[in-house]
Write an enzyme that holds these catalytic residues in place. Structure first.
Site, PDB file in Angstrom:
ATOM      1  N   ALA A  14       0.855  -1.194   0.000  1.00  0.00           N
ATOM      2  CA  ALA A  14       0.000   0.000   0.000  1.00  0.00           C
ATOM      3  C   ALA A  14       0.888   1.241   0.000  1.00  0.00           C
ATOM      4  O   ALA A  14       0.723   2.156   0.802  1.00  0.00           O
ATOM      5  CB  ALA A  14      -0.960  -0.011   1.185  1.00  0.00           C
ATOM      6  N   LEU A  15       1.857   1.265  -0.916  1.00  0.00           N
ATOM      7  CA  LEU A  15       2.884   2.294  -0.907  1.00  0.00           C
ATOM      8  C   LEU A  15       2.309   3.670  -1.215  1.00  0.00           C
ATOM      9  O   LEU A  15       1.444   3.836  -2.068  1.00  0.00           O
ATOM     10  CB  LEU A  15       3.977   1.962  -1.926  1.00  0.00           C
ATOM     11  CG  LEU A  15       4.711   0.627  -1.763  1.00  0.00           C
ATOM     12  CD1 LEU A  15       5.910   0.574  -2.707  1.00  0.00           C
ATOM     13  CD2 LEU A  15       5.161   0.406  -0.334  1.00  0.00           C
ATOM     14  N   GLY A  70       5.319   8.531   1.350  1.00  0.00           N
ATOM     15  CA  GLY A  70       6.255   8.297   2.440  1.00  0.00           C
ATOM     16  C   GLY A  70       7.197   7.154   2.117  1.00  0.00           C
ATOM     17  O   GLY A  70       8.415   7.248   2.329  1.00  0.00           O
ATOM     18  N   HIS A  71       6.649   6.055   1.589  1.00  0.00           N
ATOM     19  CA  HIS A  71       7.494   4.938   1.161  1.00  0.00           C
ATOM     20  C   HIS A  71       8.396   5.358  -0.003  1.00  0.00           C
ATOM     21  O   HIS A  71       9.581   4.993  -0.053  1.00  0.00           O
ATOM     22  CB  HIS A  71       6.634   3.755   0.715  1.00  0.00           C
ATOM     23  CG  HIS A  71       5.762   3.181   1.782  1.00  0.00           C
ATOM     24  ND1 HIS A  71       4.399   3.363   1.791  1.00  0.00           N
ATOM     25  CD2 HIS A  71       6.052   2.430   2.880  1.00  0.00           C
ATOM     26  CE1 HIS A  71       3.886   2.742   2.840  1.00  0.00           C
ATOM     27  NE2 HIS A  71       4.859   2.179   3.520  1.00  0.00           N
ATOM     28  N   GLY A 126      11.460   4.803   8.238  1.00  0.00           N
ATOM     29  CA  GLY A 126      10.875   6.112   8.460  1.00  0.00           C
ATOM     30  C   GLY A 126      10.832   6.492   9.933  1.00  0.00           C
ATOM     31  O   GLY A 126      10.584   5.648  10.797  1.00  0.00           O
ATOM     32  N   LYS A 139       8.548   8.169  11.231  1.00  0.00           N
ATOM     33  CA  LYS A 139       7.160   8.123  11.710  1.00  0.00           C
ATOM     34  C   LYS A 139       6.951   6.959  12.677  1.00  0.00           C
ATOM     35  O   LYS A 139       6.243   7.086  13.662  1.00  0.00           O
ATOM     36  CB  LYS A 139       6.192   8.006  10.533  1.00  0.00           C
ATOM     37  CG  LYS A 139       4.737   7.872  10.974  1.00  0.00           C
ATOM     38  CD  LYS A 139       3.817   7.761   9.784  1.00  0.00           C
ATOM     39  CE  LYS A 139       2.403   7.458  10.249  1.00  0.00           C
ATOM     40  NZ  LYS A 139       2.290   6.082  10.788  1.00  0.00           N
ATOM     41  N   VAL A 141       7.113  11.996   6.379  1.00  0.00           N
ATOM     42  CA  VAL A 141       6.525  12.730   5.261  1.00  0.00           C
ATOM     43  C   VAL A 141       5.068  13.029   5.598  1.00  0.00           C
ATOM     44  O   VAL A 141       4.333  12.158   6.087  1.00  0.00           O
ATOM     45  CB  VAL A 141       6.612  11.916   3.957  1.00  0.00           C
ATOM     46  CG1 VAL A 141       5.990  12.681   2.787  1.00  0.00           C
ATOM     47  CG2 VAL A 141       8.066  11.577   3.645  1.00  0.00           C
ATOM     48  N   LEU A 191       1.750  10.788   6.545  1.00  0.00           N
ATOM     49  CA  LEU A 191       1.314   9.800   5.571  1.00  0.00           C
ATOM     50  C   LEU A 191       1.284   8.418   6.202  1.00  0.00           C
ATOM     51  O   LEU A 191       2.210   8.010   6.901  1.00  0.00           O
ATOM     52  CB  LEU A 191       2.248   9.794   4.363  1.00  0.00           C
ATOM     53  CG  LEU A 191       2.271  11.053   3.494  1.00  0.00           C
ATOM     54  CD1 LEU A 191       3.067  10.791   2.224  1.00  0.00           C
ATOM     55  CD2 LEU A 191       0.869  11.513   3.148  1.00  0.00           C
ATOM     56  N   SER A 192       0.219   7.690   5.938  1.00  0.00           N
ATOM     57  CA  SER A 192       0.032   6.344   6.459  1.00  0.00           C
ATOM     58  C   SER A 192      -0.918   5.592   5.551  1.00  0.00           C
ATOM     59  O   SER A 192      -1.864   6.184   4.989  1.00  0.00           O
ATOM     60  CB  SER A 192      -0.546   6.394   7.885  1.00  0.00           C
ATOM     61  OG  SER A 192      -0.948   5.097   8.311  1.00  0.00           O
TER      62      SER A 192
END
Length: 340
Positions: free
Chosen positions: A39-40, A43-44, A158, A160, A187, A195-196
């Site tokens: 589920a990129l 952020g990825h 990340g 996050k 990000v 972002l998630s």
């Protein structure tokens, strides 16, 4: 940046057959890995681009896409997690990946659930570990396995997921993996939401409520910076009765008010300021029509995720928050420096 399609690898044998960049160790071109559950999003992509930049055009970037069942406490959450491999491949290629390793569960755990696992220890029982028992054991187990399978020189994670990052760093150090762990800043969307992959589950109203997470973190950061500025100002003027006059000489129009602010700053600790500023924002949305249900707000030491005591006035810190908005649980954090 890579322009050819990334190689899709499904098995450990195919991954093992992937030629390493020439002269990878101890010098020369390097292999980097970024680990994802698919589920990129951007952020990825930022992680992949950072890896690409780090290894250069002659290096190699491998992206792993694997929804790890050991990290999920409930089968419903596992089933709900989005699987978007075709779209993930497109994101990976655009960001500069050379290969995408997307194995099945049976490929990663051929004998079923592994009997031998990595145990996260005390750090893995705090915050996210307390909310999701066993989560970090499962995460470290699959990270260790994927590091052995991909054999990178560096792995990119990340900020996050700050607690995950800290645990991976500790595992790599404690168990002598000999791999560089590189942190990449969080990000965010233009509105501030981190972002998630879970953001797609938020309705418009839920998203508006969820924005309180980043607002709380930024409010704490800004309040801490203001307090530190007041401390610096206090050191530059006389104390006691001469403070207002000293502030006036510095060009302050509201010397008396500033003098009171300086005095308050000197009697309130940095950790207390940070926590109070963040909680004030979170309290505002607790009674909204779509409420934010706070799981935790914690100011912690990034080395071990223990709570920072009120009296500490220097050092690195992470302000971490987790909350549920509707049926979606979100996390966020921001790094801070006390006493800067």
């Amino acid at each position: 940046m890579t322009t050819a399609p990334a190689t899709l690898l499904r098995t450990a044998a195919e991954l093992d057959a992937l030629a390493r960049p020439a002269g990878a160790r101890p010098a020369g071109a390097r292999r980097a890995v970024t680990m994802t559950m698919g589920a990129l999003h951007d952020g990825h992509a930022t992680l992949i681009r950072a890896a690409r930049d780090a290894v250069g055009p002659d290096g190699q970037v491998v992206v792993t896409v694997f929804v790890n069942p050991l990290q999920f406490g409930e089968s419903a959450d596992l089933d709900r997690y989005p699987r978007t491999l075709d779209a993930d491949l497109a994101v990976a290629v655009a960001a500069g990946a050379d290969a995408v390793f997307a194995p099945s569960v049976d490929e990663v755990y051929p004998g079923g659930d592994p009997q031998v696992r990595i145990v996260a220890g005390a750090m893995g029982e705090r915050l996210e570990g307390a909310a999701r028992p066993g989560h970090f054991d499962g995460m470290l187990t699959v990270v260790a396995k994927l590091l052995h399978l991909t054999r990178p020189d560096a792995a990119f994670f990340g900020q996050k997921d700050a607690q995950q990052l800290a645990l991976v760093r500790r595992m790599v150090r404690d168990l002598n993996f000999g791999i560089d762990i590189v942190a990449v800043p969080t990000v965010r969307d233009p509105d501030g939401l981190a972002l998630s992959s879970r953001n797609r589950f938020l309705s418009a109203d839920e998203r508006r409520t969820a924005l309180a997470l980043s607002r709380a973190l930024f409010a704490a950061r800004d309040r801490l910076a203001a307090r530190q500025a007041l401390h610096a100002r206090a050191r530059s003027v006389a104390s006691g009765a001469d403070r207002a006059a000293g502030l006036t000489r510095l060009g302050e129009a509201r010397a008396a008010a500033d003098s009171q602010a300086v005095a308050a700053a000197l009697t309130t600790t940095g950790p207390a300021v940070v926590r109070a500023a963040a909680l004030a924002v979170l309290d505002e949305v607790a009674e909204e029509s779509v409420p934010l249900v706070l799981d935790y707000l914690a100011l912690v030491d990034p080395a071990d995720f223990t709570e920072i005591p009120e009296g500490r006035e220097s050092g690195e810190a992470v302000l971490a928050v987790a909350a549920r908005v509707g049926a979606t649980r979100l996390i966020d954090n921001i790094p801070l420096t006390l006493g800067a």
